[in-house]
Design a protein around this motif. Structure first.
Motif, PDB file in Angstrom:
ATOM      1  N   ALA A   8       3.123  -4.193   9.273  1.00  0.00           N
ATOM      2  CA  ALA A   8       4.519  -3.777   9.139  1.00  0.00           C
ATOM      3  C   ALA A   8       4.726  -2.839   7.956  1.00  0.00           C
ATOM      4  O   ALA A   8       5.563  -1.928   8.009  1.00  0.00           O
ATOM      5  N   PHE A   9       3.953  -3.059   6.898  1.00  0.00           N
ATOM      6  CA  PHE A   9       4.094  -2.236   5.702  1.00  0.00           C
ATOM      7  C   PHE A   9       3.191  -1.006   5.702  1.00  0.00           C
ATOM      8  O   PHE A   9       3.382  -0.109   4.869  1.00  0.00           O
ATOM      9  N   LEU A  15      -0.048   2.026   2.080  1.00  0.00           N
ATOM     10  CA  LEU A  15       1.341   1.780   1.749  1.00  0.00           C
ATOM     11  C   LEU A  15       1.902   2.940   0.942  1.00  0.00           C
ATOM     12  O   LEU A  15       1.399   3.266  -0.130  1.00  0.00           O
ATOM     13  N   ARG A  16       2.961   3.548   1.462  1.00  0.00           N
ATOM     14  CA  ARG A  16       3.616   4.681   0.813  1.00  0.00           C
ATOM     15  C   ARG A  16       4.863   4.185   0.082  1.00  0.00           C
ATOM     16  O   ARG A  16       5.778   3.650   0.707  1.00  0.00           O
ATOM     17  N   LEU A  42       5.082  -1.975 -10.201  1.00  0.00           N
ATOM     18  CA  LEU A  42       5.355  -2.800  -9.026  1.00  0.00           C
ATOM     19  C   LEU A  42       4.852  -2.129  -7.747  1.00  0.00           C
ATOM     20  O   LEU A  42       4.326  -2.792  -6.852  1.00  0.00           O
ATOM     21  N   ALA A  43       5.020  -0.808  -7.691  1.00  0.00           N
ATOM     22  CA  ALA A  43       4.581  -0.062  -6.505  1.00  0.00           C
ATOM     23  C   ALA A  43       3.078  -0.170  -6.293  1.00  0.00           C
ATOM     24  O   ALA A  43       2.598  -0.139  -5.158  1.00  0.00           O
ATOM     25  N   LEU A  50      -1.683  -6.710  -0.943  1.00  0.00           N
ATOM     26  CA  LEU A  50      -1.872  -6.571   0.497  1.00  0.00           C
ATOM     27  C   LEU A  50      -3.303  -6.195   0.851  1.00  0.00           C
ATOM     28  O   LEU A  50      -3.721  -6.327   2.002  1.00  0.00           O
ATOM     29  N   GLY A  51      -4.038  -5.693  -0.145  1.00  0.00           N
ATOM     30  CA  GLY A  51      -5.400  -5.235   0.099  1.00  0.00           C
ATOM     31  C   GLY A  51      -5.455  -3.884   0.769  1.00  0.00           C
ATOM     32  O   GLY A  51      -6.368  -3.595   1.556  1.00  0.00           O
ATOM     33  N   VAL A  52      -4.459  -3.002   0.429  1.00  0.00           N
ATOM     34  CA  VAL A  52      -4.409  -1.670   1.038  1.00  0.00           C
ATOM     35  C   VAL A  52      -4.258  -0.623  -0.060  1.00  0.00           C
ATOM     36  O   VAL A  52      -3.927  -0.927  -1.204  1.00  0.00           O
ATOM     37  N   GLU A  53      -4.472   0.616   0.323  1.00  0.00           N
ATOM     38  CA  GLU A  53      -4.350   1.738  -0.603  1.00  0.00           C
ATOM     39  C   GLU A  53      -2.879   2.043  -0.850  1.00  0.00           C
ATOM     40  O   GLU A  53      -2.032   1.880   0.032  1.00  0.00           O
ATOM     41  N   CYS A  54      -2.565   2.503  -2.070  1.00  0.00           N
ATOM     42  CA  CYS A  54      -1.201   2.879  -2.445  1.00  0.00           C
ATOM     43  C   CYS A  54      -1.074   4.395  -2.528  1.00  0.00           C
ATOM     44  O   CYS A  54      -1.934   5.067  -3.091  1.00  0.00           O
ATOM     45  N   GLU A  55      -0.012   4.914  -1.953  1.00  0.00           N
ATOM     46  CA  GLU A  55       0.326   6.334  -2.098  1.00  0.00           C
ATOM     47  C   GLU A  55       1.735   6.433  -2.663  1.00  0.00           C
ATOM     48  O   GLU A  55       2.683   5.895  -2.087  1.00  0.00           O
ATOM     49  N   LEU A  56       1.904   7.104  -3.800  1.00  0.00           N
ATOM     50  CA  LEU A  56       3.223   7.299  -4.395  1.00  0.00           C
ATOM     51  C   LEU A  56       3.871   8.536  -3.783  1.00  0.00           C
ATOM     52  O   LEU A  56       3.297   9.625  -3.808  1.00  0.00           O
ATOM     53  N   VAL A  57       5.057   8.353  -3.231  1.00  0.00           N
ATOM     54  CA  VAL A  57       5.851   9.472  -2.707  1.00  0.00           C
ATOM     55  C   VAL A  57       6.902   9.766  -3.771  1.00  0.00           C
ATOM     56  O   VAL A  57       7.935   9.110  -3.850  1.00  0.00           O
TER      57      VAL A  57
END
Length: 241
Positions: A8-9, A15-16, A42-43, A50-57
Motif C-alpha cells: 500500500a505504501f 517509498l516516496r 521521520l521520512a 518497512l524494509g524499503v528504499e526511501c525517495e525524498l520528493v
C-alpha cells in the motif's frame, strides 16, 4: 506489518516521501544543500522499518505536497492537520505543535490578535499554507493576500504596504531579526498540528499503521531528540493521542 501494508505504501517499489521545505521548524538544508530536519528523519525512519528504499520528493510549499499525494506522485507526506486537506489525506495524530503568529510594523495601531480581523486590513499569507486555510475560514472582515511562498510573506508584506503578515512564529521571528521596523503581536492566533499523512485511497489499514508509527516515534523520544539535534526552539512534541 504484512505484505499488504508494505504494498500500500510502495506501489512503485520504494517509498516516496513528499517534503515541504516551506516550514523552517521541520525542514531545512545542511551545508551541502541536502534536506535536513525532523520531517526528514521521520521520512527515512518509516521506510527503514518497512524494509524499503526511501525517495525524498522535495517541494517548496505545503500545497505542492498535498497535490503530490493526491496525484500519486508521493506515498506519504508531512502536513498541518486541516479539514480541507483531510478530504484527500488521512492524517496521523500530530507529532509536533507549532504556533501561528502575526507580524506588524512598529507604528501599527494593532496591539492584539483580536484586532486583526477588521475591514481595511490586509493579511499576507503563504498560499495553501495551514494558516491560509485557517484564516480563510476565521477572518470575516480583513482581506487575505496570498503569496507563492511562506518564506516571502514578510518581504511581500513590506513591499505591498499591507497591515499584517501571518505565518509560523519561528519563520516570522527569523524575518524579524533582519527586517527593521517590525514586531510580533503577543501570543498566537492558532496552534498548528503537524502530522504525517497518506492518501485516503491507500486504505484504512495503511493509515492506521502510519498513525501507530507516529505514536511510537513520540513515545520513544525520537521526535524530541530530532528537535534537539536540529536546534529547533519554540516547537513542542505533541502529546499522546
Amino acid at each position: 506489518m504484512n505484505d499488504d501494508i508494505r504494498r500500500a505504501f510502495t506501489p512503485t517499489g520504494k517509498l516516496r516521501a513528499a517534503i515541504n521545505m516551506g516550514n523552517p521548524v521541520l525542514t531545512g538544508r545542511d551545508a551541502a544543500g541536502a534536506p535536513r530536519g525532523v520531517s526528514i528523519d521521520l521520512a527515512r525512519e518509516f521506510p527503514r522499518r518497512l524494509g524499503v528504499e526511501c525517495e525524498l520528493v522535495v517541494l517548496e510549499t505545503a500545497g505542492e505536497s498535498v497535490e503530490a499525494l493526491a496525484g500519486e506522485r508521493a506515498d506519504i507526506g508531512f502536513f498541518a492537520i486541516d479539514p480541507k486537506r483531510g478530504e484527500q489525506i488521512a492524517f496521523t495524530p500530530p507529532y509536533v505543535l507549532i504556533e501561528g503568529a502575526y507580524l506588524v510594523r512598529n507604528d501599527s495601531p494593532l496591539q492584539a490578535n483580536e484586532e486583526v480581523d477588521r475591514a481595511g486590513h490586509r493579511v499576507v499569507v503563504g498560499k495553501g499554507s495551514a494558516y491560509d486555510l485557517f484564516l480563510s475560514r476565521e477572518l470575516k472582515h480583513a482581506e487575505i493576500v496570498r503569496v507563492a511562498l511562506s518564506q516571502t510573506v514578510v518581504r511581500e508584506f513590506m513591499a505591498q504596504g499591507a497591515e499584517v503578515a501571518a505565518g509560523v512564529k519561528q519563520q516570522l521571528e527569523s524575518d524579524l531579526s533582519r527586517t527593521p521596523g517590525v514586531r510580533l503581536l503577543p501570543g498566537r492566533f492558532m496552534v498548528i498540528r503537524q502530522a504525517m499523512g497518506c492518501a485516503r485511497a491507500r486504505g484504512d489499514a495503511a493509515a492506521a499503521h502510519l498513525s501507530a508509527f507516529v505514536e511510537e516515534m513520540k513515545a520513544s523520544g525520537f521526535v524530541a531528540e530530532a528537535l534537539e539535534r536540529h536546534g529547533v526552539e519554540g516547537a513542542a512534541v505533541a502529546p499522546p493521542n
